[in-house]
Design a protein around this motif. Sequence first.
Motif, PDB file in Angstrom:
ATOM      1  N   THR A  20      -8.525 -16.478  14.033  1.00  0.00           N
ATOM      2  CA  THR A  20      -7.452 -15.806  14.762  1.00  0.00           C
ATOM      3  C   THR A  20      -7.110 -14.437  14.189  1.00  0.00           C
ATOM      4  OG1 THR A  20      -5.690 -16.746  13.370  1.00  0.00           O
ATOM      5  CG2 THR A  20      -6.455 -18.083  15.232  1.00  0.00           C
ATOM      6  N   VAL A  21      -7.802 -14.020  13.146  1.00  0.00           N
ATOM      7  CA  VAL A  21      -7.412 -12.817  12.409  1.00  0.00           C
ATOM      8  C   VAL A  21      -7.955 -11.552  13.055  1.00  0.00           C
ATOM      9  CG1 VAL A  21      -7.513 -11.632  10.188  1.00  0.00           C
ATOM     10  CG2 VAL A  21      -7.264 -14.116  10.261  1.00  0.00           C
ATOM     11  N   ASN A  22      -7.052 -10.666  13.458  1.00  0.00           N
ATOM     12  CA  ASN A  22      -7.440  -9.328  13.896  1.00  0.00           C
ATOM     13  C   ASN A  22      -7.563  -8.423  12.679  1.00  0.00           C
ATOM     14  OD1 ASN A  22      -7.178  -9.854  16.798  1.00  0.00           O
ATOM     15  ND2 ASN A  22      -4.986  -9.964  16.396  1.00  0.00           N
ATOM     16  N   LEU A  23      -8.307  -7.346  12.811  1.00  0.00           N
ATOM     17  CA  LEU A  23      -8.421  -6.390  11.710  1.00  0.00           C
ATOM     18  C   LEU A  23      -7.274  -5.390  11.789  1.00  0.00           C
ATOM     19  CD1 LEU A  23     -12.265  -5.746  11.528  1.00  0.00           C
ATOM     20  CD2 LEU A  23     -10.861  -7.344  10.225  1.00  0.00           C
ATOM     21  N   ASP A  24      -6.051  -5.928  11.646  1.00  0.00           N
ATOM     22  CA  ASP A  24      -4.858  -5.078  11.610  1.00  0.00           C
ATOM     23  C   ASP A  24      -3.889  -5.626  10.574  1.00  0.00           C
ATOM     24  OD1 ASP A  24      -3.613  -7.282  12.778  1.00  0.00           O
ATOM     25  OD2 ASP A  24      -3.472  -6.389  14.758  1.00  0.00           O
ATOM     26  N   MET A  25      -2.867  -4.843  10.255  1.00  0.00           N
ATOM     27  CA  MET A  25      -1.943  -5.198   9.180  1.00  0.00           C
ATOM     28  C   MET A  25      -1.174  -6.475   9.478  1.00  0.00           C
ATOM     29  SD  MET A  25      -2.627  -2.939   7.014  1.00  0.00           S
ATOM     30  CE  MET A  25      -3.210  -1.274   6.791  1.00  0.00           C
ATOM     31  N   ARG A  26      -0.847  -6.687  10.727  1.00  0.00           N
ATOM     32  CA  ARG A  26      -0.046  -7.855  11.094  1.00  0.00           C
ATOM     33  C   ARG A  26      -0.804  -9.156  10.780  1.00  0.00           C
ATOM     34  NH1 ARG A  26       4.224  -7.630  13.700  1.00  0.00           N
ATOM     35  NH2 ARG A  26       3.768  -5.526  14.383  1.00  0.00           N
ATOM     36  N   SER A  27      -2.078  -9.206  11.151  1.00  0.00           N
ATOM     37  CA  SER A  27      -2.874 -10.398  10.872  1.00  0.00           C
ATOM     38  C   SER A  27      -3.183 -10.534   9.388  1.00  0.00           C
ATOM     39  CB  SER A  27      -4.188 -10.364  11.659  1.00  0.00           C
ATOM     40  OG  SER A  27      -4.009 -10.783  12.991  1.00  0.00           O
ATOM     41  N   LEU A  28      -3.449  -9.412   8.726  1.00  0.00           N
ATOM     42  CA  LEU A  28      -3.875  -9.455   7.332  1.00  0.00           C
ATOM     43  C   LEU A  28      -2.753  -9.833   6.377  1.00  0.00           C
ATOM     44  CD1 LEU A  28      -6.126  -6.256   7.247  1.00  0.00           C
ATOM     45  CD2 LEU A  28      -6.866  -8.635   7.346  1.00  0.00           C
ATOM     46  N   TRP A  29      -1.513  -9.442   6.701  1.00  0.00           N
ATOM     47  CA  TRP A  29      -0.441  -9.594   5.720  1.00  0.00           C
ATOM     48  C   TRP A  29       0.780 -10.355   6.215  1.00  0.00           C
ATOM     49  CZ3 TRP A  29      -2.152  -8.543   1.135  1.00  0.00           C
ATOM     50  CH2 TRP A  29      -3.146  -7.558   0.963  1.00  0.00           C
ATOM     51  N   SER A  44      -6.848  -1.878   6.704  1.00  0.00           N
ATOM     52  CA  SER A  44      -6.289  -1.291   5.487  1.00  0.00           C
ATOM     53  C   SER A  44      -7.292  -0.286   4.931  1.00  0.00           C
ATOM     54  CB  SER A  44      -6.025  -2.387   4.447  1.00  0.00           C
ATOM     55  OG  SER A  44      -7.261  -2.960   4.019  1.00  0.00           O
ATOM     56  N   ASP A  45      -6.838   0.566   4.024  1.00  0.00           N
ATOM     57  CA  ASP A  45      -7.750   1.527   3.395  1.00  0.00           C
ATOM     58  C   ASP A  45      -8.883   0.811   2.670  1.00  0.00           C
ATOM     59  OD1 ASP A  45      -6.349   3.696   4.323  1.00  0.00           O
ATOM     60  OD2 ASP A  45      -5.212   3.998   2.470  1.00  0.00           O
ATOM     61  N   PHE A  69       1.832   5.091  12.526  1.00  0.00           N
ATOM     62  CA  PHE A  69       2.482   3.782  12.643  1.00  0.00           C
ATOM     63  C   PHE A  69       1.541   2.628  12.290  1.00  0.00           C
ATOM     64  CE2 PHE A  69       4.671   6.614  15.609  1.00  0.00           C
ATOM     65  CZ  PHE A  69       5.985   6.431  15.244  1.00  0.00           C
ATOM     66  N   SER A  70       0.324   2.948  11.831  1.00  0.00           N
ATOM     67  CA  SER A  70      -0.663   1.890  11.580  1.00  0.00           C
ATOM     68  C   SER A  70      -0.202   0.849  10.552  1.00  0.00           C
ATOM     69  CB  SER A  70      -1.998   2.511  11.134  1.00  0.00           C
ATOM     70  OG  SER A  70      -1.848   3.236   9.925  1.00  0.00           O
ATOM     71  N   PRO A  71       0.596   1.189   9.522  1.00  0.00           N
ATOM     72  CA  PRO A  71       1.049   0.139   8.604  1.00  0.00           C
ATOM     73  C   PRO A  71       1.915  -0.921   9.259  1.00  0.00           C
ATOM     74  CG  PRO A  71       1.308   2.294   7.589  1.00  0.00           C
ATOM     75  CD  PRO A  71       0.986   2.527   9.032  1.00  0.00           C
ATOM     76  N   PHE A  72       2.449  -0.632  10.463  1.00  0.00           N
ATOM     77  CA  PHE A  72       3.343  -1.575  11.123  1.00  0.00           C
ATOM     78  C   PHE A  72       2.681  -2.290  12.290  1.00  0.00           C
ATOM     79  CE2 PHE A  72       5.806   2.426  10.153  1.00  0.00           C
ATOM     80  CZ  PHE A  72       6.129   2.055   8.865  1.00  0.00           C
ATOM     81  N   SER A  81       0.834  -1.194   0.000  1.00  0.00           N
ATOM     82  CA  SER A  81       0.000   0.000   0.000  1.00  0.00           C
ATOM     83  C   SER A  81       0.871   1.247   0.000  1.00  0.00           C
ATOM     84  CB  SER A  81      -0.928   0.010   1.226  1.00  0.00           C
ATOM     85  OG  SER A  81      -0.177   0.144   2.411  1.00  0.00           O
ATOM     86  N   VAL A  82       0.349   2.309  -0.618  1.00  0.00           N
ATOM     87  CA  VAL A  82       1.100   3.570  -0.684  1.00  0.00           C
ATOM     88  C   VAL A  82       1.393   4.133   0.710  1.00  0.00           C
ATOM     89  CG1 VAL A  82       1.019   5.967  -1.473  1.00  0.00           C
ATOM     90  CG2 VAL A  82       0.265   4.116  -2.988  1.00  0.00           C
ATOM     91  N   PRO A  83       0.409   4.148   1.649  1.00  0.00           N
ATOM     92  CA  PRO A  83       0.722   4.656   2.990  1.00  0.00           C
ATOM     93  C   PRO A  83       1.859   3.883   3.668  1.00  0.00           C
ATOM     94  CG  PRO A  83      -1.646   4.510   2.712  1.00  0.00           C
ATOM     95  CD  PRO A  83      -1.033   3.836   1.519  1.00  0.00           C
TER      96      PRO A  83
END
Length: 486
Positions: free
Chosen positions: A419-428, A347-348, A482-485, A33-35
């Motif tokens: 187990t998936v949270n709605l955050d970048m770590r779980s998604l990717w 994510s966006d 810091f949300s992308p991380f 993602s661009v951000p």
Amino acid sequence: MTTLYVIINWLLLFSYWSLISGITLRIMMKRRSVPSSMAWLLIIYILPLLGVITYILFGEPNLGKRRIKRSKALWPSTVRWIKNLKRYQQIFSDKNSEVARALFQLCEHRQGIRGLKGNQVKLLSKSEDVLHTLIQDIGLAKNNIEMVFYIWQAGGLVDRIIESLVEAAWRGVYCRLMLDSVGSIDFFRSSHPTLMRAAGINVVEVLHVSFLRSFLRRMDLRQHRKMVLIDNYIAYTGSMNMVDPRFFKKNSGVGQWIDIMVRMEGPVATAMGVIFSCDWEIETGERILPPVNINDIVSFEKKYSHIIQVIASGPGFPEGVIHQALLTSIYAARKKLVMTTPYLVPSDDLLHAICIAAYRGVKVHIILPRNNDSILVDWASRAFFSELLKAGVLIHQFKGGLLHTKSILVDDQLSLLGTVNLDMRSLWLNFEITLVIDDDDFGRNLAKVQEEYIANSHLIEAKSWSNRPYWQRILERFFYFFSPFL
């Protein structure tokens, strides 16, 4: 001498900018993602050396050369196993509800397998019930028990789980445990691993963390699945770690953790066994593909009707499939969408999908814990509230403890749990697992649990949220950076 210093300075300067340029090019060449790309570039150019080191450690989902090699080597045998399973067409579903059809088609194309029918499914919404039921199943195990957990912490009923596993091992049941090195750090520092190994239980510490390994693979890549498999026909998964909430993080100030698990019998256990065998081979190098117990499968197919798809993610599994599944589910909603997550840093694409659902007239509820164990995520998630509230999304803050349940219910028919949270770590990044259940009976049971959460929550009003102090807005935007991380 002066000439030597000049040459050294030029060499250092050249090396420095070559390193910066190389990392910059690597960031730009990665499809992200661009951000996220912009955040990494800002960090590297504002804090060059620290930024470069941070990117090397955390910038890419590097599994390590040995594990990557094993991951590539296991797929031919896994594909053959799946091809063999497909011969038994009677266990596969050939139709789905309208709301679930697109998601099951996506999973079939991305993972090579259709939804499995003929499963018995039971939703367990209380941790004590989960542990008691699991103790009973372990006591009846005859052949094998496999478990994967991010956190394993002794105390309370978990001690009885350990005793049951030891007893099972002594009577000849083959037991394998995969526990994350970071999440289960206290467990591995205790005497329990030695006790369990002495009984013949194969306990594996997954994704070790050390300073030297940090330059060989990404250290925040974690084994985040929660899975139990018994005799290849009983399976558990959900949001609950192997902990007794009465004894877990009592001093954190967020209350007891609230989770759900799903107990299943039928063909889905066989599919989950493949996921475990892949994880096991990647970590240990040992191949343990489960047998296809077609006699058990056929008997269940005749008795039960629950249709389930299992989605696994992480390095070596189809890239982005969890993210795609969530988007597909949200866009399929026509009447109602209820989401529970302890960590909301979407994510966006996910944020826009949720807002669009609300704008389309879907009644959207998001249930979050009022008090969170992660200050960073807690503040970062608030940066999304204004946009969600503007779209008409109802945001509920759960007051009865740390709501750790990860669930999505679409139109009371399509359920996603795991187990998936709605955050970048779980998604990717992490190794995760999600169940997709197409069944209105199960959907009604999940809806009752979610309604209990909402009844014990505080609804955020858009007007009062818009009047929050300015210093809070500054903190939200700072942590949003810091949300992308996260």
